[in-house]
Design a protein around this motif. Structure first.
Motif, short mmCIF file in Angstrom:
data_model
loop_
_atom_site.label_atom_id
_atom_site.label_comp_id
_atom_site.label_asym_id
_atom_site.label_seq_id
_atom_site.Cartn_x
_atom_site.Cartn_y
_atom_site.Cartn_z
N ASP A 71 0.92 -1.31 0.13
CA ASP A 71 0.12 0.00 -0.12
C ASP A 71 0.93 1.38 0.07
O ASP A 71 1.89 1.29 0.50
CB ASP A 71 -1.01 0.05 1.12
CG ASP A 71 -1.82 -1.23 1.26
OD1 ASP A 71 -1.92 -1.73 0.23
OD2 ASP A 71 -2.57 -1.12 2.06
N ARG A 72 0.40 2.26 -0.60
CA ARG A 72 1.36 3.11 -0.90
C ARG A 72 0.31 4.65 -0.75
O ARG A 72 -0.74 4.82 -1.18
CB ARG A 72 1.97 3.40 -2.25
CG ARG A 72 2.80 4.58 -2.44
CD ARG A 72 3.23 4.66 -3.84
NE ARG A 72 4.39 5.68 -4.08
CZ ARG A 72 4.84 5.97 -5.28
NH1 ARG A 72 4.34 5.47 -6.50
NH2 ARG A 72 5.80 7.01 -5.47
N SER A 73 1.07 5.60 0.01
CA SER A 73 0.52 7.16 -0.06
C SER A 73 1.56 8.11 -0.94
O SER A 73 2.69 7.98 -0.43
CB SER A 73 0.41 7.55 1.31
OG SER A 73 -0.83 6.66 2.15
N ALA A 74 1.09 8.88 -1.73
CA ALA A 74 1.98 9.70 -2.55
C ALA A 74 1.11 11.00 -3.11
O ALA A 74 -0.01 10.92 -2.92
CB ALA A 74 2.72 9.19 -3.51
N PRO A 75 1.94 11.93 -3.08
CA PRO A 75 1.18 13.15 -3.96
C PRO A 75 0.78 12.66 -5.21
O PRO A 75 1.39 12.17 -6.02
CB PRO A 75 2.30 14.16 -3.96
CG PRO A 75 3.30 13.83 -2.86
CD PRO A 75 3.39 12.35 -2.76
N VAL A 76 -0.09 13.43 -5.66
CA VAL A 76 -0.86 13.20 -7.05
C VAL A 76 -1.08 14.55 -7.60
O VAL A 76 -1.46 15.68 -6.85
CB VAL A 76 -2.11 12.52 -6.93
CG1 VAL A 76 -2.80 12.38 -8.35
CG2 VAL A 76 -1.95 10.92 -6.44
N ALA A 77 -0.67 14.62 -8.96
CA ALA A 77 -0.78 15.93 -9.72
C ALA A 77 -1.83 15.82 -10.78
O ALA A 77 -1.94 14.75 -11.47
CB ALA A 77 0.38 16.46 -10.33
N VAL A 78 -2.89 16.62 -10.82
CA VAL A 78 -4.13 16.59 -11.85
C VAL A 78 -4.43 17.77 -12.57
O VAL A 78 -4.51 18.74 -11.52
CB VAL A 78 -5.35 16.01 -11.10
CG1 VAL A 78 -6.39 15.95 -12.02
CG2 VAL A 78 -5.21 14.98 -10.21
N ARG A 79 -4.33 17.82 -13.68
CA ARG A 79 -4.59 18.98 -14.61
C ARG A 79 -6.19 19.25 -14.15
O ARG A 79 -7.12 18.50 -14.69
CB ARG A 79 -4.49 19.04 -15.88
CG ARG A 79 -3.07 18.73 -16.26
CD ARG A 79 -2.22 19.90 -15.82
NE ARG A 79 -2.73 21.35 -16.65
CZ ARG A 79 -2.16 22.78 -16.36
NH1 ARG A 79 -1.20 22.74 -15.71
NH2 ARG A 79 -2.58 23.58 -17.32
N LEU A 80 -6.47 20.56 -13.76
CA LEU A 80 -7.94 20.88 -13.56
C LEU A 80 -8.86 21.03 -14.85
O LEU A 80 -8.45 21.30 -15.99
CB LEU A 80 -7.88 22.20 -13.09
CG LEU A 80 -7.79 22.23 -11.47
CD1 LEU A 80 -7.84 23.88 -10.93
CD2 LEU A 80 -8.84 21.40 -10.87
N PRO A 81 -10.08 20.27 -15.09
CA PRO A 81 -10.74 20.28 -16.18
C PRO A 81 -11.16 21.77 -16.63
O PRO A 81 -11.32 22.53 -15.88
CB PRO A 81 -12.09 19.48 -15.67
CG PRO A 81 -11.72 18.60 -14.76
CD PRO A 81 -10.73 19.50 -13.92
N GLU A 82 -11.19 21.90 -17.87
CA GLU A 82 -11.68 23.19 -18.41
C GLU A 82 -12.89 23.70 -17.75
O GLU A 82 -14.08 23.12 -17.50
CB GLU A 82 -11.80 23.29 -19.79
CG GLU A 82 -10.34 23.05 -20.59
CD GLU A 82 -9.68 24.11 -20.57
OE1 GLU A 82 -9.94 25.36 -20.30
OE2 GLU A 82 -8.51 24.19 -20.85
N GLY A 83 -12.80 24.98 -17.09
CA GLY A 83 -14.07 25.65 -16.63
C GLY A 83 -14.37 25.24 -15.18
O GLY A 83 -15.21 25.78 -14.58
N LEU A 84 -13.54 24.37 -14.72
CA LEU A 84 -13.54 23.95 -13.08
C LEU A 84 -12.40 24.75 -12.59
O LEU A 84 -11.44 24.11 -12.36
CB LEU A 84 -13.51 22.55 -13.04
CG LEU A 84 -13.80 21.92 -11.68
CD1 LEU A 84 -15.34 22.31 -11.34
CD2 LEU A 84 -13.82 20.40 -12.04
N ASP A 85 -12.68 25.92 -11.96
CA ASP A 85 -11.60 26.76 -11.12
C ASP A 85 -12.04 26.54 -9.65
O ASP A 85 -10.83 26.47 -9.01
CB ASP A 85 -11.98 28.14 -11.52
CG ASP A 85 -11.64 28.48 -12.97
OD1 ASP A 85 -10.80 27.72 -13.57
OD2 ASP A 85 -12.41 29.36 -13.51
#
Length: 569
Positions: free
Chosen positions: A434-448
């Motif tokens: 099992d692992r815990s780690a940071p995740v980076a996600v590009r925000l969907p267009e129009g979702l600020d």
């Protein structure tokens, strides 16, 4: 008549060392060298290219039954026998006579202290497989003459592959061996080793191989080739015998007769005949590593002795010969990570009936990695042409591995139920824990403005930086996934970076203090006090409360390949 101590034998092991990625490319090392300068400005006049070397050693052995030699790396073996399949019969005849030994047991001579363990295993698999199953040999000895470092488990891997011995030259005293230590102090004195040149090299697993360390490096016996006559060559070999004798574990010595790109030595068969016709002891004989190791084992057994164990890497720990490039090591490791992930995910996708296994692509990836693990490749080449050639290989391997990984992951994720409010973010874990780690996600267009919740509905803190949202994905199951959701609406917690006083940060494991006066260097890194075991019971429906290997009723996380699948979305 001078009486010598009886029983001593020095095996003259003819070889040539071959680096496909040192100062030239593999293609150039197998091309005719007549196009190069003939005045020794680009190479010694006696050196030969890879194909000419194999021809020369094979031809001499066929003409002279006394001559024995070794062939080692796939870097030249496979191209040569692909181009000259008619010579495989000659090789098999010499193998049957015992005049040649296929050594190496690896694709090339890898510096395994700089590579992942899977690359080491594949290096052995490809090497043994080709030498045994294609050429018909019986590789037993790892031939690691020029390697700059081994990982501690390397001898255990050799033993697991059926190899029984190893030989290498770069030692703990100096890169050219203890006899050459500092080129002044203790020169010509092998006794500075303080250990025998033959020992049992043992890995942490407890398995190992009988090993010979070359106290005078792998080219020790070559230089008598420049002797003006046979008598002078014999005197040179006898001088080497006296230097090597003090550190031998038995009354058997191995003298490597060869060096980089070396043809057969001029005097080696003459010494075998002339010396033994005139002297009883010591005996100088043309032989192979198998002949030598068999004699060592027989003497140890007869005396009821065992070789001394050696449990650490005897080689110096340095990352390159003359040069060292960080990007070659980074490229190798990046491809290794992508390849291992690709294999795991592709295997799971096949088990789930989501397509065929991409064996051709992954096979090419591992061959690139085995090639790049060569001690003059991953460490850093001395030639820009070689450097560019290597990087293009790593790039192709990375693109192939990443393509397999992403295709398999897309197929697996497509079977995860993502119905529900907001945008689902599936975080996969390809590790065995099992692992815990940071995740980076590009925000969907129009979702600020968003809120992030986990699969229990709990809000998760995050930060947004230039359109990229980052949060800590905790407790992702081994070889499985968890689902988070991005929901519209203002975040409950701070979602942008804010300045704070001080230059120290810490978490449950580490405390780090920066030094602004030193450009942000980190002079102080300590282990923080580890938290004790949690006394809080797991929340029903959380990852820790799920039956092992089963998806949760909400289909928001689980392990692949070990239980039921969620319905397709």
């Amino acid at each position: 008549m001078t009486v010598a101590e009886p029983g001593w034998t020095m095996f003259l092991v003819s070889h040539f060392h071959y680096d496909p990625v040192w100062w030239n490319t593999q293609a150039a090392y197998t091309s005719p060298w007549e196009l190069l300068s003939g005045d020794a400005t680009t190479r010694p006049l006696w050196e030969r290219n890879g194909f000419a070397l194999v021809d020369a050693h094979l031809d001499l052995a066929l003409r002279d039954p006394v001559y024995r030699f070794v062939l080692a790396e796939l870097d030249y073996l496979k191209p040569y026998f692909d181009l000259h399949p008619e010579r495989r019969a000659d090789l098999r005849l010499l193998l049957e006579r015992g005049q040649v030994e296929l050594v190496g047991g690896t694709y090339n001579e890898p510096s395994t202290n700089l590579t992942g363990v899977e690359t080491t295993i594949r290096n052995i698999v490809y090497g043994v497989g080709y030498q045994r199953d294609i050429l018909g040999g019986d590789p037993r000895t790892a031939w690691q003459l020029d390697v700059f470092g081994h990982d501690p488990q390397f001898p255990g891997h050799l033993a697991a592959a059926g190899l029984t011995g190893s030989a290498w030259a770069r030692g703990p005293f100096h890169q050219w061996g203890p006899i050459q230590k500092n080129f002044r102090e203790a020169k010509n004195d092998a006794t500075v080793m303080q250990f025998p040149s033959e020992f049992e090299w043992v890995s942490p697993s407890g398995h190992g191989v009988l090993t010979h360390f070359m106290p005078h490096h792998y080219s020790a016996g070559w230089w008598m080739d420049s002797s003006p006559d046979l008598a002078a060559a014999e005197r040179a070999v006898y001088a080497l015998y006296r230097k090597l004798k003090p550190v031998a574990a038995t009354r058997n010595l191995l003298l490597p007769v060869g060096t980089d790109y070396a043809p057969p030595n001029t005097w080696v068969t003459g010494i075998h005949r002339s010396w033994n016709a005139r002297y009883v002891w010591p005996r100088f004989v043309c032989g192979t590593p198998r002949d030598f190791f068999d004699a060592v084992r027989a003497e140890l057994a007869a005396a009821g002795r065992r070789p001394s164990p050696q449990t650490r890497d005897m080689n110096p720990v340095y990352t390159g010969k003359d040069v060292s490039y960080i990007d070659t090591k980074q490229a190798q490791r990046a491809v290794e990570v992508a390849a291992v992930d690709a294999e795991k995910l592709a295997a799971l996708a096949v088990l789930e009936g989501l397509g065929g296994y991409p064996d051709a692509a992954l096979d090419k990836v591992w061959r690139h990695l085995a090639y790049g693990a060569h001690h003059d490749a991953i460490t850093g080449s001395e030639s820009d042409q070689v450097y560019i050639d290597l990087l293009s290989g790593w790039r192709e391997a990375h693109d192939l591995a990443a393509g397999v990984r992403d295709t398999a992951l897309d197929a697996l994720v497509s079977h995860v139920d993502t119905t529900g409010e907001g945008t689902a973010v599936i975080v996969a874990n390809t590790l065995s824990f099992d692992r815990s780690a940071p995740v980076a996600v590009r925000l969907p267009e129009g979702l600020d403005a968003v809120r992030v919740i986990d699969d229990t509905g709990a809000a998760v803190p995050y930060v947004v930086d230039r359109g990229t949202l980052r949060f800590l994905a905790g407790g992702v199951p081994a070889m499985g996934w968890r689902t988070w959701r991005l929901l519209p609406g203002p975040a409950a917690d701070v979602s942008t970076w804010t300045p704070v006083d001080g230059v120290t940060i810490e978490n449950a494991r580490y405390r780090v203090t920066a030094a602004p006066a030193r450009g942000g260097a980190l002079p102080d890194v300590d282990a923080a006090e580890a938290p004790g075991p949690s006394t809080t019971p797991p929340t029903p429906g959380s990852v820790s409360d799920r039956p092992p290997g089963r998806c949760s009723p909400a289909r928001t996380g689980g392990r692949w390949g070990n239980g039921r699948w969620a319905s397709p979305r």
